[in-house]
Design a protein around this motif. Structure first.
Motif, PDB file in Angstrom:
ATOM      1  N   ARG A  75     -16.646   7.205  -0.330  1.00 43.96           N
ATOM      2  CA  ARG A  75     -16.881   7.237  -1.780  1.00 43.96           C
ATOM      3  C   ARG A  75     -17.760   6.059  -2.207  1.00 43.96           C
ATOM      4  NH1 ARG A  75     -17.519  10.729  -4.899  1.00 43.96           N
ATOM      5  NH2 ARG A  75     -15.576  11.777  -4.366  1.00 43.96           N
ATOM      6  N   ARG A  76     -17.461   4.880  -1.691  1.00 47.53           N
ATOM      7  CA  ARG A  76     -18.230   3.685  -2.071  1.00 47.53           C
ATOM      8  C   ARG A  76     -19.675   3.789  -1.555  1.00 47.53           C
ATOM      9  NH1 ARG A  76     -18.003  -0.338  -5.972  1.00 47.53           N
ATOM     10  NH2 ARG A  76     -19.764  -1.639  -5.397  1.00 47.53           N
TER      11      ARG A  76
ATOM     12  N   SER B 183      -7.224   7.930   3.912  1.00 50.05           N
ATOM     13  CA  SER B 183      -7.569   7.412   2.588  1.00 50.05           C
ATOM     14  C   SER B 183      -8.490   6.201   2.678  1.00 50.05           C
ATOM     15  CB  SER B 183      -6.320   7.112   1.763  1.00 50.05           C
ATOM     16  OG  SER B 183      -5.263   6.656   2.537  1.00 50.05           O
TER      17      SER B 183
ATOM     18  N   ALA C  39      -8.343  -2.781   2.548  1.00 48.19           N
ATOM     19  CA  ALA C  39      -8.228  -3.486   1.269  1.00 48.19           C
ATOM     20  C   ALA C  39      -8.792  -4.907   1.373  1.00 48.19           C
ATOM     21  CB  ALA C  39      -6.776  -3.525   0.812  1.00 48.19           C
ATOM     22  N   TYR C  40      -8.783  -5.478   2.569  1.00 46.33           N
ATOM     23  CA  TYR C  40      -9.184  -6.879   2.738  1.00 46.33           C
ATOM     24  C   TYR C  40     -10.473  -7.009   3.550  1.00 46.33           C
ATOM     25  CZ  TYR C  40      -4.394  -6.471   1.387  1.00 46.33           C
ATOM     26  OH  TYR C  40      -3.266  -6.057   0.733  1.00 46.33           O
TER      27      TYR C  40
ATOM     28  N   PRO D  19      -0.745   6.198   0.069  1.00 45.99           N
ATOM     29  CA  PRO D  19      -1.981   6.393   0.836  1.00 45.99           C
ATOM     30  C   PRO D  19      -1.756   7.421   1.943  1.00 45.99           C
ATOM     31  CG  PRO D  19      -0.888   4.395   1.569  1.00 45.99           C
ATOM     32  CD  PRO D  19      -0.085   4.917   0.403  1.00 45.99           C
TER      33      PRO D  19
ATOM     34  N   ALA E  53     -11.888   7.579   3.345  1.00 42.96           N
ATOM     35  CA  ALA E  53     -12.332   8.297   2.147  1.00 42.96           C
ATOM     36  C   ALA E  53     -12.910   7.296   1.139  1.00 42.96           C
ATOM     37  CB  ALA E  53     -11.169   9.070   1.533  1.00 42.96           C
ATOM     38  N   MET E  54     -12.258   6.143   0.987  1.00 41.30           N
ATOM     39  CA  MET E  54     -12.747   5.148   0.024  1.00 41.30           C
ATOM     40  C   MET E  54     -14.060   4.525   0.502  1.00 41.30           C
ATOM     41  SD  MET E  54      -9.401   3.453  -1.737  1.00 41.30           S
ATOM     42  CE  MET E  54      -8.570   2.874  -0.281  1.00 41.30           C
ATOM     43  N   ILE E  55     -14.208   4.384   1.826  1.00 39.33           N
ATOM     44  CA  ILE E  55     -15.481   3.900   2.378  1.00 39.33           C
ATOM     45  C   ILE E  55     -16.588   4.908   2.039  1.00 39.33           C
ATOM     46  CG2 ILE E  55     -16.735   3.518   4.541  1.00 39.33           C
ATOM     47  CD1 ILE E  55     -14.090   2.400   5.701  1.00 39.33           C
TER      48      ILE E  55
ATOM     49  N   HIS F 198     -21.558   5.973  -3.766  1.00 41.43           N
ATOM     50  CA  HIS F 198     -21.843   5.302  -5.037  1.00 41.43           C
ATOM     51  C   HIS F 198     -23.004   4.314  -4.888  1.00 41.43           C
ATOM     52  CE1 HIS F 198     -21.106   3.245  -8.865  1.00 41.43           C
ATOM     53  NE2 HIS F 198     -21.208   2.113  -8.184  1.00 41.43           N
TER      54      HIS F 198
ATOM     55  N   LEU G 149     -16.922  -2.607   2.094  1.00 42.50           N
ATOM     56  CA  LEU G 149     -16.546  -1.254   2.512  1.00 42.50           C
ATOM     57  C   LEU G 149     -17.712  -0.551   3.196  1.00 42.50           C
ATOM     58  CD1 LEU G 149     -13.986  -1.722   0.824  1.00 42.50           C
ATOM     59  CD2 LEU G 149     -14.218   0.599  -0.054  1.00 42.50           C
TER      60      LEU G 149
ATOM     61  N   GLU H  24       0.823  -1.212   0.000  1.00 40.88           N
ATOM     62  CA  GLU H  24       0.000   0.000   0.000  1.00 40.88           C
ATOM     63  C   GLU H  24       0.863   1.270   0.000  1.00 40.88           C
ATOM     64  OE1 GLU H  24      -3.390  -0.140   2.712  1.00 40.88           O
ATOM     65  OE2 GLU H  24      -3.344  -2.322   2.651  1.00 40.88           O
TER      66      GLU H  24
ATOM     67  N   VAL I  42      -8.719  14.523   1.918  1.00 43.15           N
ATOM     68  CA  VAL I  42      -8.621  13.327   1.089  1.00 43.15           C
ATOM     69  C   VAL I  42     -10.022  13.109   0.531  1.00 43.15           C
ATOM     70  CG1 VAL I  42      -8.010  10.891   1.011  1.00 43.15           C
ATOM     71  CG2 VAL I  42      -6.766  12.409   2.514  1.00 43.15           C
ATOM     72  N   ASP I  43     -10.195  13.384  -0.713  1.00 43.28           N
ATOM     73  CA  ASP I  43     -11.499  13.378  -1.366  1.00 43.28           C
ATOM     74  C   ASP I  43     -12.250  12.067  -1.113  1.00 43.28           C
ATOM     75  OD1 ASP I  43     -13.294  12.858  -3.804  1.00 43.28           O
ATOM     76  OD2 ASP I  43     -12.748  14.971  -4.028  1.00 43.28           O
TER      77      ASP I  43
END
Lengths: 390, 128
Positions: free
Chosen positions: A156-157, A149, A254-255, A144, A152-154, A160, A259, A139, A205-206
């Motif tokens: 974003r998902r 980060s 990641a694992y 990251p 942020a990905m959580i 979505h 999310l 990573e 972190v967008d």
């Protein structure tokens, strides 16, 4: 058979979070919090025979429980360090109840906090210190930004999958700020916050804005867990631990199996089963808030609303101490502050204050039962506690 | 470096992404390790992946505290779901930061960073 309700929280002690603690070390802060909790419980230091400590932020981890016990001159019959990241504090309460129920000790001191070094995450060494080998190998080469980060990905998902909006997430920070305005100890308790102000704060972190991200600081908190039964000086309403539940699914996001659905779901179900209660029995919540998205997913996974409806739920629900689902009435870590690595003890202590009826200006009127959640890593470690006014 | 880390990075240097595969569980394994995390036997085999996947989620890093990334901002840090059923942390390259989308199809590329090859992904286009 183990009965969690035989354990009670007898004492609490908390330092006002601070950004300036020059000339002190973590042990100084922890000792002050411990003294406050011992006094609050009406005990003497010599009564403390159990010790659970959360990891320190900057000091050597090595034999940390021994370092703490030596500094305070305690001679516990049983002690340990609980390292579950942000779930460590809640995890201490669960483990203390087991120690007390097993007769390993009578009064267990649970300690969290320390000095926060603002530079700790701004160097490669600081970042890798909290990373697994897998994160360093697979990573870190991609740049990251630590926990930011992952969350942020959580977010974003979740946006979505369910159409969650930045405005809905911002509402959580706004309500918690309203709570902090009624808490003299909160770091950010002077200015109210608007949704627009959150959205106008820099995107770190967008899609996460600065005002949706926890504020690390220095501080310390202590809780004393003991047996239900006659105590020397019951100065306060005892708070009963009705149940707890934990769940662990991953270390790096990641694992994670998902999310947007977290291990809080399983931890909450286990806590409710142990307590023989449901989400309808809960009057107020203390939800670990490292980011706004954490609170939103916690509300969904605990069953306060359906999965995916968290955005609309927080939009129409008043989460302040004046509302029908008071959440993080101390201001949460977003406005109260996150003392050291594991700020989660502030969530436990605020729930105890509310259940005792000692929350002052921000006291909620329905205060029979509280749910406290601790969350560590990137939604990695979960510990739910269900507390009840004794 | 362990033998399995070495195998992984050697394939990356050659421009391909190979992952461990457990023939008992019939599952790919990421990150590389000694044991299959599911069964957990040793002696995992290595298989070349298609390099095809989709963006599961992403974030844009606009300010990096890491000195070696200061000149690379803004960049896309992402999780990519490979068709082999593996989720892998990575960067999306050759993609403007306002063009990246969740579920966007992507394909493997390798870049050199700090003197070694690194698997990253770029938007999938049919002529690929």
């Amino acid at each position: 058979m183990f009965r969690p309700e035989h354990s009670v929280i007898l004492g609490i002690g908390e330092l006002k979070p601070s950004l300036d603690v020059k000339g002190q070390i973590s042990l100084d802060l922890l000792a002050r919090a411990a003294v406050l909790a011992i006094q609050d419980a009406g005990l003497d230091k010599g009564d403390i025979d159990g010790l659970l400590v959360c990891p320190p932020s900057e000091d050597s981890y090595f034999l940390w429980p021994s370092q703490v016990a030596e500094y305070l001159q305690l001679s516990p019959t049983f002690m340990n360090m609980v390292e579950l990241g942000g779930a460590s504090a809640a995890g201490c309460i669960a483990r203390a109840s087991l120690m007390v129920a097993a007769g390993l000790c009578r009064y267990c001191l649970c300690l969290s906090g320390g000095i926060w070094d603002p530079q700790v995450f701004n160097t490669r060494e600081g970042k890798t210190a909290v990373m697994s080998q897998a994160e360093i190998d697979y990573e870190l080469p991609y740049g990251p930004m630590g926990f930011n980060s992952g969350y942020a990905m959580i977010a974003r998902r979740h946006m979505h999958e369910y159409g969650t909006t930045a405005e809905q997430l911002a509402k959580i920070a706004v309500d918690q700020r309203t709570n902090a305005l009624a808490n003299p100890d909160a770091l950010f308790n002077r200015q109210p916050l608007s949704i627009q102000q959150v959205l106008d704060s820099p995107i770190v972190v967008d899609p996460l804005h600065l005002l949706e991200i926890v504020r690390p600081c220095s501080g310390a908190a202590a809780v004393i867990v003991g047996n239900k039964g006659p105590h020397r000086a019951p100065a306060h309403t005892p708070v009963i631990l009705r149940g707890f539940g934990e769940a662990y699914t991953h270390n790096s996001i990641a694992y994670a199996p998902s999310l947007t659905t977290s291990a809080i779901k399983a931890a909450g179900e286990r806590a409710f089963r142990m307590a023989q209660l449901t989400v309808k029995d809960i009057d107020l919540v203390s939800l670990y808030d490292c980011y706004t998205i954490t609170v939103l997913i916690s509300l969904e996974d605990l069953g306060f609303c359906h999965k995916g409806e968290g955005g609309r739920f927080v939009e129409r629900t008043d989460l302040t101490y004046k509302g029908n689902l008071p959440c993080n009435t101390h201001g949460g870590q977003l406005s109260f502050g996150q003392p050291s690595f594991a700020g989660g003890m502030s969530h436990v202590i605020e729930a105890v204050r509310q259940l005792r009826g000692e929350a002052g200006q921000r006291q909620v009127s329905n205060n029979r039962r509280a749910l406290v959640n601790g969350n560590g890593g990137t939604m990695s470690t979960q510990c739910c506690l269900i507390l009840e006014r004794g | 470096m362990t033998d399995y880390q070495q195998t992984y990075w050697e394939h990356i240097e050659e421009g391909s992404l190979w992952l461990q595969y457990c023939s008992h569980c019939q599952r790919y394994v990421f990150y590389p390790r000694r044991h299959c995390p599911y069964c957990p036997r040793e002696n995992l085999e290595w298989r070349q992946t298609s390099g095809q996947g989709r963006v599961h989620s992403y974030t844009l890093v606009r300010v990096s505290a890491l000195p070696e990334f200061k000149d690379l901002v803004p960049y896309i840090y992402a999780l990519v779901d490979l068709v082999e059923g593996i989720r892998i942390p990575t960067n999306i390259i050759e993609c403007a930061v306002d063009q990246v989308r969740v579920d966007m199809p992507v394909t493997l590329a390798t870049i050199k960073r700090e003197g070694r090859a690194l698997p990253v992904f770029k938007p999938f286009q049919k002529q690929n």
